[in-house]
Design a protein around this motif. Structure first.
Motif, PDB file in Angstrom:
ATOM      1  N   SER A  82       0.838  -1.194   0.000  1.00 39.12           N
ATOM      2  CA  SER A  82       0.000   0.000   0.000  1.00 39.12           C
ATOM      3  C   SER A  82       0.875   1.247   0.000  1.00 39.12           C
ATOM      4  O   SER A  82       2.091   1.164   0.223  1.00 39.12           O
ATOM      5  CB  SER A  82      -0.911   0.009   1.229  1.00 39.12           C
ATOM      6  OG  SER A  82      -0.135   0.183   2.411  1.00 39.12           O
ATOM      7  N   ILE A  83       0.242   2.384  -0.214  1.00 41.69           N
ATOM      8  CA  ILE A  83       0.968   3.654  -0.195  1.00 41.69           C
ATOM      9  C   ILE A  83       1.534   3.924   1.195  1.00 41.69           C
ATOM     10  O   ILE A  83       2.688   4.357   1.340  1.00 41.69           O
ATOM     11  CB  ILE A  83       0.048   4.800  -0.632  1.00 41.69           C
ATOM     12  CG1 ILE A  83      -0.278   4.677  -2.125  1.00 41.69           C
ATOM     13  CG2 ILE A  83       0.676   6.168  -0.343  1.00 41.69           C
ATOM     14  CD1 ILE A  83      -1.262   5.700  -2.644  1.00 41.69           C
ATOM     15  N   LEU A  84       0.751   3.639   2.232  1.00 40.36           N
ATOM     16  CA  LEU A  84       1.226   3.873   3.594  1.00 40.36           C
ATOM     17  C   LEU A  84       2.398   2.962   3.940  1.00 40.36           C
ATOM     18  O   LEU A  84       3.343   3.383   4.623  1.00 40.36           O
ATOM     19  CB  LEU A  84       0.077   3.667   4.589  1.00 40.36           C
ATOM     20  CG  LEU A  84      -1.026   4.727   4.564  1.00 40.36           C
ATOM     21  CD1 LEU A  84      -2.111   4.397   5.577  1.00 40.36           C
ATOM     22  CD2 LEU A  84      -0.456   6.109   4.845  1.00 40.36           C
ATOM     23  N   GLN A  85       2.341   1.712   3.483  1.00 42.20           N
ATOM     24  CA  GLN A  85       3.458   0.799   3.727  1.00 42.20           C
ATOM     25  C   GLN A  85       4.710   1.281   2.997  1.00 42.20           C
ATOM     26  O   GLN A  85       5.820   1.218   3.533  1.00 42.20           O
ATOM     27  CB  GLN A  85       3.104  -0.616   3.286  1.00 42.20           C
ATOM     28  CG  GLN A  85       4.166  -1.648   3.677  1.00 42.20           C
ATOM     29  CD  GLN A  85       3.835  -3.032   3.193  1.00 42.20           C
ATOM     30  OE1 GLN A  85       3.757  -3.284   1.982  1.00 42.20           O
ATOM     31  NE2 GLN A  85       3.617  -3.947   4.116  1.00 42.20           N
ATOM     32  N   ALA A  86       4.531   1.777   1.789  1.00 42.02           N
ATOM     33  CA  ALA A  86       5.667   2.300   1.021  1.00 42.02           C
ATOM     34  C   ALA A  86       6.272   3.516   1.720  1.00 42.02           C
ATOM     35  O   ALA A  86       7.494   3.678   1.749  1.00 42.02           O
ATOM     36  CB  ALA A  86       5.220   2.673  -0.392  1.00 42.02           C
ATOM     37  N   MET A  87       5.435   4.375   2.305  1.00 46.36           N
ATOM     38  CA  MET A  87       5.956   5.532   3.022  1.00 46.36           C
ATOM     39  C   MET A  87       6.723   5.108   4.265  1.00 46.36           C
ATOM     40  O   MET A  87       7.787   5.668   4.574  1.00 46.36           O
ATOM     41  CB  MET A  87       4.808   6.471   3.397  1.00 46.36           C
ATOM     42  CG  MET A  87       5.248   7.699   4.198  1.00 46.36           C
ATOM     43  SD  MET A  87       6.539   8.689   3.397  1.00 46.36           S
ATOM     44  CE  MET A  87       5.585   9.541   2.140  1.00 46.36           C
ATOM     45  N   SER A  88       6.227   4.114   4.981  1.00 47.53           N
ATOM     46  CA  SER A  88       6.941   3.607   6.154  1.00 47.53           C
ATOM     47  C   SER A  88       8.290   3.022   5.758  1.00 47.53           C
ATOM     48  O   SER A  88       9.297   3.224   6.449  1.00 47.53           O
ATOM     49  CB  SER A  88       6.098   2.533   6.865  1.00 47.53           C
ATOM     50  OG  SER A  88       4.892   3.077   7.365  1.00 47.53           O
ATOM     51  N   LEU A  89       8.314   2.313   4.643  1.00 43.26           N
ATOM     52  CA  LEU A  89       9.561   1.725   4.157  1.00 43.26           C
ATOM     53  C   LEU A  89      10.519   2.818   3.674  1.00 43.26           C
ATOM     54  O   LEU A  89      11.739   2.718   3.869  1.00 43.26           O
ATOM     55  CB  LEU A  89       9.262   0.741   3.030  1.00 43.26           C
ATOM     56  CG  LEU A  89      10.422  -0.121   2.526  1.00 43.26           C
ATOM     57  CD1 LEU A  89      11.101  -0.880   3.667  1.00 43.26           C
ATOM     58  CD2 LEU A  89       9.932  -1.109   1.465  1.00 43.26           C
ATOM     59  N   LEU A  90       9.975   3.869   3.069  1.00 42.69           N
ATOM     60  CA  LEU A  90      10.792   5.004   2.643  1.00 42.69           C
ATOM     61  C   LEU A  90      11.473   5.655   3.851  1.00 42.69           C
ATOM     62  O   LEU A  90      12.661   6.002   3.798  1.00 42.69           O
ATOM     63  CB  LEU A  90       9.917   6.019   1.912  1.00 42.69           C
ATOM     64  CG  LEU A  90      10.580   7.261   1.323  1.00 42.69           C
ATOM     65  CD1 LEU A  90       9.788   7.765   0.124  1.00 42.69           C
ATOM     66  CD2 LEU A  90      10.702   8.394   2.339  1.00 42.69           C
ATOM     67  N   ILE A  91      10.728   5.806   4.945  1.00 43.30           N
ATOM     68  CA  ILE A  91      11.283   6.403   6.167  1.00 43.30           C
ATOM     69  C   ILE A  91      12.406   5.537   6.726  1.00 43.30           C
ATOM     70  O   ILE A  91      13.452   6.039   7.150  1.00 43.30           O
ATOM     71  CB  ILE A  91      10.167   6.601   7.207  1.00 43.30           C
ATOM     72  CG1 ILE A  91       9.183   7.669   6.716  1.00 43.30           C
ATOM     73  CG2 ILE A  91      10.739   6.975   8.570  1.00 43.30           C
ATOM     74  CD1 ILE A  91       7.923   7.791   7.558  1.00 43.30           C
ATOM     75  N   CYS A  92      12.195   4.214   6.710  1.00 45.54           N
ATOM     76  CA  CYS A  92      13.228   3.282   7.171  1.00 45.54           C
ATOM     77  C   CYS A  92      14.458   3.361   6.273  1.00 45.54           C
ATOM     78  O   CYS A  92      15.600   3.357   6.754  1.00 45.54           O
ATOM     79  CB  CYS A  92      12.670   1.867   7.203  1.00 45.54           C
ATOM     80  SG  CYS A  92      13.802   0.626   7.906  1.00 45.54           S
ATOM     81  N   ALA A  93      14.241   3.438   4.970  1.00 49.67           N
ATOM     82  CA  ALA A  93      15.354   3.530   4.022  1.00 49.67           C
ATOM     83  C   ALA A  93      16.145   4.815   4.240  1.00 49.67           C
ATOM     84  O   ALA A  93      17.381   4.822   4.137  1.00 49.67           O
ATOM     85  CB  ALA A  93      14.826   3.467   2.589  1.00 49.67           C
ATOM     86  N   GLU A  94      15.454   5.904   4.551  1.00 54.14           N
ATOM     87  CA  GLU A  94      16.138   7.167   4.826  1.00 54.14           C
ATOM     88  C   GLU A  94      16.938   7.069   6.124  1.00 54.14           C
ATOM     89  O   GLU A  94      18.042   7.607   6.235  1.00 54.14           O
ATOM     90  CB  GLU A  94      15.117   8.294   4.907  1.00 54.14           C
ATOM     91  CG  GLU A  94      15.720   9.691   4.917  1.00 54.14           C
ATOM     92  CD  GLU A  94      15.940  10.240   6.317  1.00 54.14           C
ATOM     93  OE1 GLU A  94      16.729  11.190   6.463  1.00 54.14           O
ATOM     94  OE2 GLU A  94      15.314   9.710   7.257  1.00 54.14           O
ATOM     95  N   MET A  95      16.394   6.353   7.095  1.00 53.41           N
ATOM     96  CA  MET A  95      17.069   6.180   8.375  1.00 53.41           C
ATOM     97  C   MET A  95      18.410   5.467   8.200  1.00 53.41           C
ATOM     98  O   MET A  95      19.406   5.820   8.829  1.00 53.41           O
ATOM     99  CB  MET A  95      16.167   5.369   9.321  1.00 53.41           C
ATOM    100  CG  MET A  95      16.732   5.169  10.719  1.00 53.41           C
ATOM    101  SD  MET A  95      15.736   4.016  11.687  1.00 53.41           S
ATOM    102  CE  MET A  95      14.116   4.763  11.565  1.00 53.41           C
ATOM    103  N   TYR A  96      18.430   4.483   7.303  1.00 52.95           N
ATOM    104  CA  TYR A  96      19.648   3.703   7.067  1.00 52.95           C
ATOM    105  C   TYR A  96      20.382   4.127   5.792  1.00 52.95           C
ATOM    106  O   TYR A  96      21.328   3.478   5.372  1.00 52.95           O
ATOM    107  CB  TYR A  96      19.309   2.206   7.004  1.00 52.95           C
ATOM    108  CG  TYR A  96      18.947   1.631   8.359  1.00 52.95           C
ATOM    109  CD1 TYR A  96      19.941   1.272   9.270  1.00 52.95           C
ATOM    110  CD2 TYR A  96      17.615   1.459   8.730  1.00 52.95           C
ATOM    111  CE1 TYR A  96      19.618   0.758  10.512  1.00 52.95           C
ATOM    112  CE2 TYR A  96      17.278   0.947   9.972  1.00 52.95           C
ATOM    113  CZ  TYR A  96      18.285   0.595  10.862  1.00 52.95           C
ATOM    114  OH  TYR A  96      17.951   0.089  12.113  1.00 52.95           O
TER     115      TYR A  96
END
Length: 206
Positions: A82-96
């Motif tokens: 979903s879009i929300l899941q993709a945004m959560s994954l984007l935030i994690c990717a930015e974190m690392y």
């Protein structure tokens, strides 16, 4: 490559580090993490507690999001649901600091929103302004710029939503400047419709 490493994803076989997140234990392999993620390479090779620890706690993301992040590191593939899941994954990717994954998530969100019909866009509970705020906060410049244009080009829909009031003054000015339909277009359209209506009213049948 991706098929071979997938065999070791989320399995204790030869695992030498265990991430603890939301009460769950997620096994992983330092060699894969170090090779695929510069932040983890620094974390496991530098003067940090993680370098000599088997158990490594993870904060700031959900278990499912972190598993999706690890799956990308192991398989080089990403399939948000979903879009929300993709945004959560984007935030994690930015974190690392895994930029390629961040760009993949950006593209997924953009593609999903582009394919959404106007009627669905008008009725959805998904807050586009909230996505914009998160994209800006997590340095996703490509996505935040696109979302502002998306709001502007769907002005008649978003200007009726309560979330429209959450835009900053700068964001509101951008949207008003680049809105579609523009005020000039609506004015000319109204004039044209009035003209057509007046012509019909004065039409005589021979």
């Amino acid at each position: 490559y991706s098929t071979s490493l997938r065999l070791f994803f989320n399995t204790p076989v030869l695992a030498d580090v265990i991430f603890t997140i939301q009460g769950a234990a997620v096994p992983a392999h330092r060699a894969v993490l170090v090779a695929r993620c510069e932040v983890m390479a620094a974390m496991f090779n530098g003067n940090y507690l993680e370098a000599n620890s088997i158990l490594v706690p993870v904060y700031g993301v959900s278990k499912d999001t972190f598993l999706s992040f690890l799956e990308y590191l192991y398989t080089d593939s990403c399939c948000p649901a979903s879009i929300l899941q993709a945004m959560s994954l984007l935030i994690c990717a930015e974190m690392y600091q895994v930029m390629r994954l961040q760009h993949i998530c950006e593209l997924y969100i953009i593609t999903q929103l582009q394919s959404m019909p106007s009627r669905e866009l008008a009725s959805t509970s998904l807050s586009i302004v909230s996505l914009l705020k998160k994209a800006k906060f997590h340095n996703s410049d490509c996505l935040s710029t696109w979302l502002l244009h998306f709001i502007a080009t769907n002005y008649l829909i978003f200007s009726q939503k309560p979330e429209f009031q959450d835009l900053s003054v700068e964001e509101r000015n951008f949207v008003e400047t680049h809105r579609w339909p523009s005020n000039m277009y609506l004015k000319q359209l109204a004039e044209y419709r009035n003209y057509i209506h007046s012509q019909k009213c004065h039409c005589t049948v021979m």
